[in-house]
Motif scaffolding. Structure first.
Motif, PDB file in Angstrom:
ATOM      1  N   ASN A 166       0.815  -1.213   0.000  1.00 18.51           N
ATOM      2  CA  ASN A 166       0.000   0.000   0.000  1.00 18.51           C
ATOM      3  C   ASN A 166       0.850   1.265   0.000  1.00 18.51           C
ATOM      4  O   ASN A 166       0.532   2.226  -0.679  1.00 18.51           O
ATOM      5  N   ARG A 167       1.901   1.294   0.775  1.00 19.41           N
ATOM      6  CA  ARG A 167       2.730   2.495   0.909  1.00 19.41           C
ATOM      7  C   ARG A 167       3.999   2.444   0.075  1.00 19.41           C
ATOM      8  O   ARG A 167       4.743   3.416   0.026  1.00 19.41           O
TER       9      ARG A 167
ATOM     10  N   ARG B 203       2.306  -0.101  12.688  1.00 20.76           N
ATOM     11  CA  ARG B 203       2.018   1.296  13.009  1.00 20.76           C
ATOM     12  C   ARG B 203       2.173   2.147  11.759  1.00 20.76           C
ATOM     13  O   ARG B 203       3.179   2.097  11.071  1.00 20.76           O
ATOM     14  N   GLU B 204       1.156   2.935  11.484  1.00 19.40           N
ATOM     15  CA  GLU B 204       1.144   3.826  10.330  1.00 19.40           C
ATOM     16  C   GLU B 204       1.946   5.095  10.649  1.00 19.40           C
ATOM     17  O   GLU B 204       2.212   5.389  11.816  1.00 19.40           O
ATOM     18  N   PRO B 205       2.333   5.873   9.635  1.00 22.58           N
ATOM     19  CA  PRO B 205       3.061   7.120   9.895  1.00 22.58           C
ATOM     20  C   PRO B 205       2.283   8.113  10.763  1.00 22.58           C
ATOM     21  O   PRO B 205       2.885   8.927  11.454  1.00 22.58           O
ATOM     22  N   ASP B 206       0.944   8.020  10.753  1.00 20.52           N
ATOM     23  CA  ASP B 206       0.143   8.924  11.582  1.00 20.52           C
ATOM     24  C   ASP B 206       0.048   8.472  13.040  1.00 20.52           C
ATOM     25  O   ASP B 206      -0.593   9.115  13.856  1.00 20.52           O
ATOM     26  N   GLY B 207       0.693   7.348  13.382  1.00 19.35           N
ATOM     27  CA  GLY B 207       0.722   6.868  14.760  1.00 19.35           C
ATOM     28  C   GLY B 207      -0.349   5.834  15.089  1.00 19.35           C
ATOM     29  O   GLY B 207      -0.302   5.215  16.143  1.00 19.35           O
TER      30      GLY B 207
ATOM     31  N   TYR C 219      -2.721  -5.678   8.466  1.00 20.82           N
ATOM     32  CA  TYR C 219      -2.183  -6.047   7.158  1.00 20.82           C
ATOM     33  C   TYR C 219      -2.241  -7.559   7.008  1.00 20.82           C
ATOM     34  O   TYR C 219      -2.086  -8.300   7.977  1.00 20.82           O
ATOM     35  N   ASP C 220      -2.457  -8.020   5.780  1.00 18.58           N
ATOM     36  CA  ASP C 220      -2.438  -9.440   5.456  1.00 18.58           C
ATOM     37  C   ASP C 220      -1.090  -9.783   4.830  1.00 18.58           C
ATOM     38  O   ASP C 220      -0.587  -9.036   3.990  1.00 18.58           O
ATOM     39  N   VAL C 221      -0.528 -10.926   5.222  1.00 21.75           N
ATOM     40  CA  VAL C 221       0.731 -11.389   4.656  1.00 21.75           C
ATOM     41  C   VAL C 221       0.417 -12.084   3.329  1.00 21.75           C
ATOM     42  O   VAL C 221      -0.311 -13.068   3.295  1.00 21.75           O
ATOM     43  N   LEU C 222       0.955 -11.544   2.227  1.00 17.12           N
ATOM     44  CA  LEU C 222       0.710 -12.092   0.893  1.00 17.12           C
ATOM     45  C   LEU C 222       1.776 -13.098   0.478  1.00 17.12           C
ATOM     46  O   LEU C 222       1.490 -14.055  -0.234  1.00 17.12           O
TER      47      LEU C 222
ATOM     48  N   TYR D  64      11.679 -12.221   4.321  1.00 18.61           N
ATOM     49  CA  TYR D  64      11.001 -11.044   3.765  1.00 18.61           C
ATOM     50  C   TYR D  64       9.505 -11.331   3.739  1.00 18.61           C
ATOM     51  O   TYR D  64       9.081 -12.455   3.456  1.00 18.61           O
ATOM     52  N   LEU D  65       8.705 -10.307   4.041  1.00 21.04           N
ATOM     53  CA  LEU D  65       7.246 -10.406   3.962  1.00 21.04           C
ATOM     54  C   LEU D  65       6.734  -9.383   2.961  1.00 21.04           C
ATOM     55  O   LEU D  65       7.217  -8.256   2.919  1.00 21.04           O
ATOM     56  N   HIS D  66       5.756  -9.766   2.189  1.00 16.43           N
ATOM     57  CA  HIS D  66       5.051  -8.842   1.304  1.00 16.43           C
ATOM     58  C   HIS D  66       3.658  -8.713   1.893  1.00 16.43           C
ATOM     59  O   HIS D  66       2.945  -9.715   2.043  1.00 16.43           O
ATOM     60  N   VAL D  67       3.251  -7.499   2.282  1.00 23.87           N
ATOM     61  CA  VAL D  67       1.975  -7.296   2.967  1.00 23.87           C
ATOM     62  C   VAL D  67       1.095  -6.299   2.221  1.00 23.87           C
ATOM     63  O   VAL D  67       1.584  -5.463   1.473  1.00 23.87           O
TER      64      VAL D  67
END
Length: 90
Positions: A10-11, A32-36, A41-44, A60-63
């Motif tokens: 997403n980011r 934690r998002e940048p806004d706090g 999140y789902d692990v893909l 490594y994780l892809h989320v």
């Protein structure tokens, strides 16, 4: 503790987080998002790459962010059988 590199779809970011165990595909994690605030999140995908140092493999994780209930409802409505079915023509 296992240091895991997380690639956020997403980011479009990468970060390293420590886990007691490596999450599996399909499991959910909270980041934690940048806004706090915390987000689900789902692990893909999970894969391992050899590190630049020694004989060590780094996980490594892809989320991707877990869809909210509103997004799930909208997707279900779009796939409802109430829509008109148009036959394929050549």
């Amino acid at each position: 503790m296992i240091e895991v590199e997380i690639q956020n779809e997403n980011r479009q970011t990468q970060e390293r987080i420590r886990f007691a165990a490596v999450p599996r595909i399909g499991e959910g994690i909270r980041l934690r998002e940048p806004d706090g605030f915390w987000a689900s999140y789902d692990v893909l995908d999970v894969w391992y790459q050899k590190a630049d140092y020694g004989d060590v493999w780094v996980p490594y994780l892809h989320v991707r962010m877990t869809p909210s209930e509103g997004e799930i409802d909208a997707a279900n409505d779009a796939q409802s059988p109430e829509r008109e079915v148009v036959p394929f023509k050549i």
